[in-house]
Design a protein around this motif. Sequence first.
Motif, PDB file in Angstrom:
ATOM      1  N   ALA A   1       0.720  -1.128  -0.010  1.00 30.53           N
ATOM      2  CA  ALA A   1      -0.083   0.064   0.170  1.00 30.53           C
ATOM      3  C   ALA A   1       0.794   1.122  -0.338  1.00 30.53           C
ATOM      4  O   ALA A   1       0.592   2.259  -0.216  1.00 30.53           O
ATOM      5  CB  ALA A   1      -0.601   0.089   1.432  1.00 30.53           C
ATOM      6  N   LEU A   2       1.916   1.054  -0.019  1.00 24.31           N
ATOM      7  CA  LEU A   2       3.048   2.700   0.374  1.00 24.31           C
ATOM      8  C   LEU A   2       3.329   1.942  -0.819  1.00 24.31           C
ATOM      9  O   LEU A   2       3.828   1.241  -1.373  1.00 24.31           O
ATOM     10  CB  LEU A   2       3.717   2.097   1.829  1.00 24.31           C
ATOM     11  N   PRO A   3       4.511   3.614  -1.262  1.00 25.84           N
ATOM     12  CA  PRO A   3       4.577   4.072  -2.329  1.00 25.84           C
ATOM     13  C   PRO A   3       6.231   3.730  -2.147  1.00 25.84           C
ATOM     14  O   PRO A   3       6.746   3.301  -0.786  1.00 25.84           O
ATOM     15  CB  PRO A   3       4.691   5.217  -2.326  1.00 25.84           C
ATOM     16  N   PRO A   4       6.973   2.640  -3.479  1.00 26.68           N
ATOM     17  CA  PRO A   4       8.565   2.531  -3.563  1.00 26.68           C
ATOM     18  C   PRO A   4       9.354   3.116  -2.108  1.00 26.68           C
ATOM     19  O   PRO A   4       9.089   4.046  -3.216  1.00 26.68           O
ATOM     20  CB  PRO A   4       8.741   1.896  -4.270  1.00 26.68           C
ATOM     21  N   SER A   5       9.959   2.125  -1.728  1.00 29.68           N
ATOM     22  CA  SER A   5      11.238   3.326  -1.472  1.00 29.68           C
ATOM     23  C   SER A   5      12.358   3.302  -1.915  1.00 29.68           C
ATOM     24  O   SER A   5      12.459   2.232  -2.313  1.00 29.68           O
ATOM     25  CB  SER A   5      11.544   3.419   0.435  1.00 29.68           C
ATOM     26  N   ALA A   6      13.156   4.009  -1.084  1.00 30.81           N
ATOM     27  CA  ALA A   6      15.234   2.972  -1.902  1.00 30.81           C
ATOM     28  C   ALA A   6      15.157   2.025  -1.066  1.00 30.81           C
ATOM     29  O   ALA A   6      16.314   1.441  -1.651  1.00 30.81           O
ATOM     30  CB  ALA A   6      16.041   4.574  -1.332  1.00 30.81           C
ATOM     31  N   GLU A   7      15.119   1.580   0.730  1.00 24.16           N
ATOM     32  CA  GLU A   7      15.655   0.851   0.816  1.00 24.16           C
ATOM     33  C   GLU A   7      14.638   0.203   1.540  1.00 24.16           C
ATOM     34  O   GLU A   7      14.215   1.767   2.540  1.00 24.16           O
ATOM     35  CB  GLU A   7      16.900   1.041   1.575  1.00 24.16           C
ATOM     36  N   LEU A   8      14.763  -0.615   1.962  1.00 26.53           N
ATOM     37  CA  LEU A   8      13.427  -1.282   3.038  1.00 26.53           C
ATOM     38  C   LEU A   8      14.617  -2.021   4.159  1.00 26.53           C
ATOM     39  O   LEU A   8      15.040  -3.255   4.030  1.00 26.53           O
ATOM     40  CB  LEU A   8      12.911  -2.342   2.659  1.00 26.53           C
ATOM     41  N   VAL A   9      14.754  -1.471   5.981  1.00 30.57           N
ATOM     42  CA  VAL A   9      15.249  -2.125   6.312  1.00 30.57           C
ATOM     43  C   VAL A   9      14.644  -3.013   7.246  1.00 30.57           C
ATOM     44  O   VAL A   9      13.572  -3.001   7.922  1.00 30.57           O
ATOM     45  CB  VAL A   9      16.390  -1.073   7.339  1.00 30.57           C
ATOM     46  N   ALA A  10      15.086  -4.687   6.899  1.00 32.46           N
ATOM     47  CA  ALA A  10      14.206  -5.111   7.922  1.00 32.46           C
ATOM     48  C   ALA A  10      15.255  -6.577   8.662  1.00 32.46           C
ATOM     49  O   ALA A  10      16.591  -6.180   8.829  1.00 32.46           O
ATOM     50  CB  ALA A  10      13.254  -5.905   6.916  1.00 32.46           C
ATOM     51  N   ASP A  11      15.083  -7.419  10.384  1.00 36.20           N
ATOM     52  CA  ASP A  11      15.759  -7.859  10.406  1.00 36.20           C
ATOM     53  C   ASP A  11      16.274  -9.473   9.533  1.00 36.20           C
ATOM     54  O   ASP A  11      15.601  -9.813   8.472  1.00 36.20           O
ATOM     55  CB  ASP A  11      15.697  -8.105  11.881  1.00 36.20           C
ATOM     56  N   LYS A  12      16.725  -9.973  10.516  1.00 31.63           N
ATOM     57  CA  LYS A  12      16.362 -11.663   9.565  1.00 31.63           C
ATOM     58  C   LYS A  12      15.860 -12.330   9.507  1.00 31.63           C
ATOM     59  O   LYS A  12      15.838 -12.968   8.715  1.00 31.63           O
ATOM     60  CB  LYS A  12      17.776 -12.600  10.341  1.00 31.63           C
ATOM     61  N   ALA A  13      14.531 -12.316  10.061  1.00 29.19           N
ATOM     62  CA  ALA A  13      13.958 -13.047   9.682  1.00 29.19           C
ATOM     63  C   ALA A  13      12.517 -13.169   8.768  1.00 29.19           C
ATOM     64  O   ALA A  13      11.926 -13.465   8.391  1.00 29.19           O
ATOM     65  CB  ALA A  13      11.845 -12.362  11.483  1.00 29.19           C
ATOM     66  N   TYR A  14      13.188 -11.735   8.324  1.00 24.53           N
ATOM     67  CA  TYR A  14      12.528 -11.504   6.549  1.00 24.53           C
ATOM     68  C   TYR A  14      13.349 -11.820   5.914  1.00 24.53           C
ATOM     69  O   TYR A  14      13.193 -11.163   4.559  1.00 24.53           O
ATOM     70  CB  TYR A  14      12.616  -9.897   6.617  1.00 24.53           C
ATOM     71  N   ASP A  15      13.815 -12.324   6.022  1.00 22.27           N
ATOM     72  CA  ASP A  15      15.505 -13.082   5.219  1.00 22.27           C
ATOM     73  C   ASP A  15      15.012 -14.489   3.800  1.00 22.27           C
ATOM     74  O   ASP A  15      15.227 -15.397   4.469  1.00 22.27           O
ATOM     75  CB  ASP A  15      16.575 -13.353   5.087  1.00 22.27           C
ATOM     76  N   SER A  16      14.002 -13.400   2.929  1.00 21.01           N
ATOM     77  CA  SER A  16      13.983 -14.606   2.590  1.00 21.01           C
ATOM     78  C   SER A  16      13.836 -13.977   0.385  1.00 21.01           C
ATOM     79  O   SER A  16      13.627 -13.100   0.193  1.00 21.01           O
ATOM     80  CB  SER A  16      12.190 -14.939   2.622  1.00 21.01           C
ATOM     81  N   LEU A  17      14.047 -15.163  -0.163  1.00 18.97           N
ATOM     82  CA  LEU A  17      14.156 -15.137  -1.960  1.00 18.97           C
ATOM     83  C   LEU A  17      13.117 -14.043  -2.272  1.00 18.97           C
ATOM     84  O   LEU A  17      12.759 -13.579  -2.874  1.00 18.97           O
ATOM     85  CB  LEU A  17      14.711 -16.045  -2.224  1.00 18.97           C
ATOM     86  N   PRO A  18      11.476 -14.912  -2.211  1.00 20.52           N
ATOM     87  CA  PRO A  18      10.761 -14.244  -2.718  1.00 20.52           C
ATOM     88  C   PRO A  18       9.976 -12.561  -2.559  1.00 20.52           C
ATOM     89  O   PRO A  18       9.830 -11.814  -3.266  1.00 20.52           O
ATOM     90  CB  PRO A  18       9.005 -14.844  -2.186  1.00 20.52           C
ATOM     91  N   LEU A  19      10.814 -12.478  -1.368  1.00 17.94           N
ATOM     92  CA  LEU A  19      10.633 -11.096  -0.442  1.00 17.94           C
ATOM     93  C   LEU A  19      11.824 -10.275  -0.828  1.00 17.94           C
ATOM     94  O   LEU A  19      11.402  -9.489  -1.987  1.00 17.94           O
ATOM     95  CB  LEU A  19      10.725 -10.604   1.043  1.00 17.94           C
ATOM     96  N   ARG A  20      12.692 -10.140  -1.381  1.00 20.27           N
ATOM     97  CA  ARG A  20      14.078  -9.453  -1.905  1.00 20.27           C
ATOM     98  C   ARG A  20      13.682  -9.596  -2.970  1.00 20.27           C
ATOM     99  O   ARG A  20      13.400  -8.288  -4.010  1.00 20.27           O
ATOM    100  CB  ARG A  20      14.548 -10.728  -1.791  1.00 20.27           C
ATOM    101  N   THR A  21      13.510 -10.769  -3.803  1.00 20.70           N
ATOM    102  CA  THR A  21      12.355 -10.705  -5.102  1.00 20.70           C
ATOM    103  C   THR A  21      11.770  -9.993  -5.445  1.00 20.70           C
ATOM    104  O   THR A  21      11.830  -8.732  -6.808  1.00 20.70           O
ATOM    105  CB  THR A  21      12.681 -11.959  -6.119  1.00 20.70           C
ATOM    106  N   TRP A  22      10.578  -9.587  -4.766  1.00 16.70           N
ATOM    107  CA  TRP A  22       9.729  -8.808  -5.058  1.00 16.70           C
ATOM    108  C   TRP A  22      10.090  -7.238  -5.324  1.00 16.70           C
ATOM    109  O   TRP A  22       9.587  -6.162  -5.331  1.00 16.70           O
ATOM    110  CB  TRP A  22       7.955  -8.923  -3.434  1.00 16.70           C
ATOM    111  N   LEU A  23      10.977  -6.682  -3.517  1.00 12.82           N
ATOM    112  CA  LEU A  23      11.311  -6.028  -3.360  1.00 12.82           C
ATOM    113  C   LEU A  23      12.649  -4.852  -4.638  1.00 12.82           C
ATOM    114  O   LEU A  23      11.938  -3.637  -4.713  1.00 12.82           O
ATOM    115  CB  LEU A  23      12.297  -5.572  -2.189  1.00 12.82           C
ATOM    116  N   VAL A  24      12.570  -6.026  -5.231  1.00 13.82           N
ATOM    117  CA  VAL A  24      13.678  -6.063  -6.041  1.00 13.82           C
ATOM    118  C   VAL A  24      13.189  -5.716  -7.516  1.00 13.82           C
ATOM    119  O   VAL A  24      13.877  -4.504  -8.111  1.00 13.82           O
ATOM    120  CB  VAL A  24      15.344  -6.760  -6.755  1.00 13.82           C
TER     121      VAL A  24
END
Length: 97
Positions: free
Chosen positions: A4-27
């Motif tokens: 729902a938010l506009p894309p930002s330059a960076e998304l800072v998260a901790d190790k719990a959010y380390d997943s390939l699908p999330l990384r791919t979607w963010l990129v």
Amino acid sequence: MIDALPPSAELVADKAYDSLPLRTWLVARGTTPVIPPRKNSRKPWPYNKTAYRQRNVIERMFCRLKDWRRIATRFDRNLHTFFSAVALAATVTWWLN
């Protein structure tokens, strides 16, 4: 809620959010993920360690927002109303500090 938010330059998260699908979607969205790899990761991902160290500022802000019962319990079910309440609480918290 990230969608729902506009894309930002960076998304800072901790190790719990380390997943390939999330990384791919963010990129694909144009956002650089700043997420350290898990300890048992076979292929560690590079990340901006300086930006990751600054996440404590964000975590302190969330701690202050949890003092607001309406925010902590997600009283508002409408996303627009919830974000408005968060903005109001963040403004008041910033103003008083």
